[in-house]
Each structure stands twice: as structure tokens, then as C-alpha cells.
Design a protein around this motif. Structure first.
Motif, PDB file in Angstrom:
ATOM      1  N   HIS A  53       0.859  -1.181   0.000  1.00 26.81           N
ATOM      2  CA  HIS A  53       0.000   0.000   0.000  1.00 26.81           C
ATOM      3  C   HIS A  53       0.897   1.234   0.000  1.00 26.81           C
ATOM      4  O   HIS A  53       1.447   1.612   1.033  1.00 26.81           O
ATOM      5  N   ALA A  54       1.073   1.834  -1.182  1.00 27.86           N
ATOM      6  CA  ALA A  54       1.963   2.992  -1.317  1.00 27.86           C
ATOM      7  C   ALA A  54       1.608   3.739  -2.596  1.00 27.86           C
ATOM      8  O   ALA A  54       0.938   3.206  -3.487  1.00 27.86           O
ATOM      9  N   ASP A  55       2.075   4.975  -2.684  1.00 25.40           N
ATOM     10  CA  ASP A  55       1.729   5.859  -3.795  1.00 25.40           C
ATOM     11  C   ASP A  55       2.791   5.813  -4.882  1.00 25.40           C
ATOM     12  O   ASP A  55       3.986   5.805  -4.581  1.00 25.40           O
ATOM     13  N   VAL A  56       2.355   5.827  -6.137  1.00 34.36           N
ATOM     14  CA  VAL A  56       3.286   5.814  -7.264  1.00 34.36           C
ATOM     15  C   VAL A  56       4.270   6.972  -7.188  1.00 34.36           C
ATOM     16  O   VAL A  56       5.416   6.869  -7.661  1.00 34.36           O
ATOM     17  N   ARG A  57       3.880   8.076  -6.559  1.00 35.54           N
ATOM     18  CA  ARG A  57       4.752   9.247  -6.448  1.00 35.54           C
ATOM     19  C   ARG A  57       5.864   9.063  -5.427  1.00 35.54           C
ATOM     20  O   ARG A  57       6.694   9.950  -5.253  1.00 35.54           O
ATOM     21  N   ASP A  58       5.859   7.915  -4.762  1.00 36.99           N
ATOM     22  CA  ASP A  58       6.881   7.602  -3.756  1.00 36.99           C
ATOM     23  C   ASP A  58       7.638   6.351  -4.199  1.00 36.99           C
ATOM     24  O   ASP A  58       7.476   5.271  -3.617  1.00 36.99           O
ATOM     25  N   PRO A  59       8.467   6.472  -5.254  1.00 39.25           N
ATOM     26  CA  PRO A  59       9.142   5.284  -5.788  1.00 39.25           C
ATOM     27  C   PRO A  59      10.057   4.598  -4.790  1.00 39.25           C
ATOM     28  O   PRO A  59      10.203   3.376  -4.817  1.00 39.25           O
ATOM     29  N   GLU A  60      10.673   5.382  -3.904  1.00 37.95           N
ATOM     30  CA  GLU A  60      11.590   4.761  -2.943  1.00 37.95           C
ATOM     31  C   GLU A  60      10.858   3.757  -2.058  1.00 37.95           C
ATOM     32  O   GLU A  60      11.343   2.649  -1.805  1.00 37.95           O
ATOM     33  N   THR A  61       9.666   4.143  -1.602  1.00 33.84           N
ATOM     34  CA  THR A  61       8.896   3.238  -0.742  1.00 33.84           C
ATOM     35  C   THR A  61       8.404   2.030  -1.521  1.00 33.84           C
ATOM     36  O   THR A  61       8.522   0.880  -1.066  1.00 33.84           O
ATOM     37  N   ILE A  62       7.843   2.254  -2.706  1.00 35.58           N
ATOM     38  CA  ILE A  62       7.333   1.125  -3.487  1.00 35.58           C
ATOM     39  C   ILE A  62       8.454   0.155  -3.825  1.00 35.58           C
ATOM     40  O   ILE A  62       8.306  -1.072  -3.674  1.00 35.58           O
TER      41      ILE A  62
ATOM     42  N   GLY B  93       0.858  14.515 -13.605  1.00 36.27           N
ATOM     43  CA  GLY B  93       1.249  15.663 -14.400  1.00 36.27           C
ATOM     44  C   GLY B  93       2.738  15.699 -14.694  1.00 36.27           C
ATOM     45  O   GLY B  93       3.511  14.824 -14.281  1.00 36.27           O
ATOM     46  N   ASP B  94       3.153  16.724 -15.412  1.00 41.55           N
ATOM     47  CA  ASP B  94       4.559  16.934 -15.714  1.00 41.55           C
ATOM     48  C   ASP B  94       5.210  17.697 -14.556  1.00 41.55           C
ATOM     49  O   ASP B  94       4.584  17.991 -13.543  1.00 41.55           O
ATOM     50  N   ALA B  95       6.496  18.039 -14.732  1.00 42.38           N
ATOM     51  CA  ALA B  95       7.221  18.741 -13.673  1.00 42.38           C
ATOM     52  C   ALA B  95       6.530  20.046 -13.292  1.00 42.38           C
ATOM     53  O   ALA B  95       6.454  20.414 -12.115  1.00 42.38           O
ATOM     54  N   ALA B  96       5.993  20.740 -14.288  1.00 42.41           N
ATOM     55  CA  ALA B  96       5.329  22.018 -14.025  1.00 42.41           C
ATOM     56  C   ALA B  96       4.079  21.848 -13.168  1.00 42.41           C
ATOM     57  O   ALA B  96       3.638  22.777 -12.500  1.00 42.41           O
ATOM     58  N   ASP B  97       3.512  20.635 -13.180  1.00 39.07           N
ATOM     59  CA  ASP B  97       2.311  20.355 -12.398  1.00 39.07           C
ATOM     60  C   ASP B  97       2.641  19.785 -11.017  1.00 39.07           C
ATOM     61  O   ASP B  97       1.740  19.504 -10.221  1.00 39.07           O
ATOM     62  N   GLY B  98       3.928  19.573 -10.749  1.00 38.21           N
ATOM     63  CA  GLY B  98       4.337  19.081  -9.451  1.00 38.21           C
ATOM     64  C   GLY B  98       4.519  17.580  -9.348  1.00 38.21           C
ATOM     65  O   GLY B  98       4.874  17.065  -8.294  1.00 38.21           O
ATOM     66  N   ASP B  99       4.281  16.870 -10.451  1.00 35.39           N
ATOM     67  CA  ASP B  99       4.413  15.408 -10.422  1.00 35.39           C
ATOM     68  C   ASP B  99       5.701  14.915 -11.076  1.00 35.39           C
ATOM     69  O   ASP B  99       6.313  13.967 -10.608  1.00 35.39           O
ATOM     70  N   ASP B 100       6.104  15.525 -12.197  1.00 37.25           N
ATOM     71  CA  ASP B 100       7.265  15.079 -12.975  1.00 37.25           C
ATOM     72  C   ASP B 100       7.146  13.601 -13.336  1.00 37.25           C
ATOM     73  O   ASP B 100       7.953  12.758 -12.948  1.00 37.25           O
ATOM     74  N   VAL B 101       6.086  13.287 -14.108  1.00 39.74           N
ATOM     75  CA  VAL B 101       5.809  11.893 -14.451  1.00 39.74           C
ATOM     76  C   VAL B 101       6.971  11.242 -15.184  1.00 39.74           C
ATOM     77  O   VAL B 101       7.275  10.054 -14.976  1.00 39.74           O
ATOM     78  N   TYR B 102       7.697  11.997 -16.020  1.00 43.01           N
ATOM     79  CA  TYR B 102       8.825  11.413 -16.751  1.00 43.01           C
ATOM     80  C   TYR B 102       9.968  11.060 -15.797  1.00 43.01           C
ATOM     81  O   TYR B 102      10.609  10.017 -15.937  1.00 43.01           O
TER      82      TYR B 102
END
Length: 271
Positions: free
Chosen positions: A130-139, A165-174
């Protein structure tokens, strides 16, 4: 099953959730009136929504089977969603019963259904973190308790990147995707699908607006933007293509007659 870093939040039934909207489109029963309301609004705006959800699900099945048949025995599925049979582990373990599968999601309703995800083959293992995709270290740390990242892994983020979103949106999906791919051993696979406004442009834009008004960020991407996720990897045939055209089977060929699907899919191998 592994736990998360913190206790999951309670299920909020006052606001729609994309996993439950997707469940409604697939004909599932793990959704609430607020989810059905949004699902119907989006379907009215974009008549491809149900077709897209079902075609996307079949793409996941085919890509998983292809990875298994190519010898991959470890799978990490991020953004698992509400269980809908057959699940990824059932597809992989039908080919190779010894396959190890780890699911990861941050949605409390998925955590509630984790037991349904964990019934794998006797020879293999199926686990959930149970973890968020935005937290790769934990996953990656939690998944590493079950998977050997020194050996090839098939990493799946199916119908997930359009919520990031992209970096400008605060996510930096790439940057996120790069971090996950960096730890994969050579020979690993990356399986992705993503909503696009290249196809059914007006409908997808209206659907995206409905999602955003409901509080869910939504980012359709062009062919060029989606293809960027595979930079540095070896795209497998037939390349980046609408999901129903990726190594289609008889059911997919028949479904194409129903109309277009604005979802790109692609599978690549790490050299």
C-alpha cells in the motif's frame, strides 16, 4: 501482504474516485452513486469510455501473457485498481505458475480488496504493498522484499500516467518513470497505457474536464508525449499504438468494429 508507511485514509464516498469510475465502466460493483454519476457524465461526453476501459484491460492481459511467454517471472503492477478477474497474477501464473507478482496502490478501497488479489498459484507468490506511485523509494523498497531486482521484472503502469502531471504540475511523471526503470535489470519490460486526445479529441477533452471538476487531475497525452516514456528502451512490436491494435486477438479484432479507442499502449524492453 506488506503494509504501508502510514495507515491508509478511510474510503471517501462523498467524492468520485477514478478507480471506482473505471470499475463502473467495467461492469463492477465496487463503486458508489457518486462514482456512477461521474462515469455516466464522462460516457455522455465521450462515448468511447467503456470501450476504452475494456480494450485497455484486454491490452494488460495480452502484454502480461507476452512477458510471461518471453520468460519474465517477476511482475510489479503499480496503480493496481479494484480487482477485476482475470487479474494480472492470474494471467502470468497461468503461463508460469512460479511467477511472482507484487501489486502496489494507494487507494484504501484497493487495500480493502487486497485479499482477493493475493490468491495466486501454489508455486508462485502474489503480494500487495500500500503505497503511492509518487513515492518510488517506498514502493521499490517494499516490492524488493518479494522481488529480486537483479533479475528481469515486468513493470506495469496501465491507465495510470494520465493521472500524473509533468514537472510544471508538481508530479514530474517522466522523472518518476525514469526512477522506476533505473532499478530494473536488463531484460526487464515496461508496460504502459495512456489516454490520448489525438483520437476523439473533443470527447476526451470534455472527459478530462469532468475529471478535473471532480477533483481528479487528468492529463491526456499525444503520441509524441506518450512515446517519450520509452526513451532509452527497445520498443517491442508493433510499437506505440492504440491498445486494441497491440498484438490483437480475435476478441480485440471484433471489438474494433465497435469504434475507436483513444488509449495508446506500448511495451518496451530494457537493453
Amino acid at each position: 501482504m506488506s503494509g504501508s508507511e502510514s495507515a491508509p485514509s478511510p474510503i471517501d464516498t462523498s467524492r468520485p474516485h477514478p478507480a471506482r469510475v473505471y470499475d463502473w465502466w467495467l461492469g463492477g460493483k465496487d463503486n458508489y452513486p457518486v462514482d456512477e454519476e461521474l462515469a455516466r457524465k464522462i460516457l455522455a461526453a465521450d462515448g468511447t469510455a467503456v470501450r476504452g476501459a475494456r480494450a485497455n484491460r484486454r491490452f494488460m492481459h495480452r502484454a502480461t501473457r507476452a512477458a510471461s511467454e518471453a520468460g519474465i517471472r517477476q511482475f510489479l503492477d503499480i496503480g493496481t485498481g479494484i480487482p477485476t478477474e482475470p487479474n494480472l497474477h492470474q494471467v502470468a501464473q497461468a503461463v508460469a505458475p512460479e511467477s511472482k507478482v507484487v501489486y502496489a496502490d494507494n487507494d484504501p478501497i484497493v487495500l480493502r480488496h487486497a485479499e482477493a488479489l493475493l490468491h495466486g498459484s501454489a508455486e508462485g507468490t502474489t503480494d500487495y504493498v500500500h503505497a503511492d506511485v509518487r513515492d518510488p523509494e517506498t514502493i521499490l523498497r517494499l516490492a524488493g522484499e518479494f522481488l529480486d531486482f537483479a533479475q528481469p521484472v515486468a513493470l506495469s503502469l496501465v491507465a495510470l500516467t494520465h493521472y500524473l502531471g509533468d514537472a510544471a504540475d508538481g508530479d514530474d511523471v517522466y522523472g518518476l518513470l525514469k526512477r522506476y526503470v533505473e532499478v530494473l535489470a536488463p531484460g526487464s519490460w515496461l508496460v504502459l497505457s495512456q489516454v490520448t486526445s489525438d483520437i476523439s479529441t473533443e470527447g476526451v477533452q470534455k472527459a478530462a474536464e469532468h475529471f478535473r471538476r471532480s477533483g481528479t487531475p487528468f492529463y491526456p497525452r499525444s503520441l509524441t508525449e506518450f512515446s517519450r516514456f520509452f526513451d532509452g528502451l527497445e520498443l517491442l512490436g508493433p510499437g506505440v499504438i492504440p491498445v486494441y491494435g497491440w498484438r490483437p486477438e480475435a476478441e480485440d479484432v471484433a471489438a474494433q468494429a465497435e469504434g475507436i479507442v483513444p488509449v495508446y499502449g506500448g511495451v518496451a524492453r530494457k537493453p
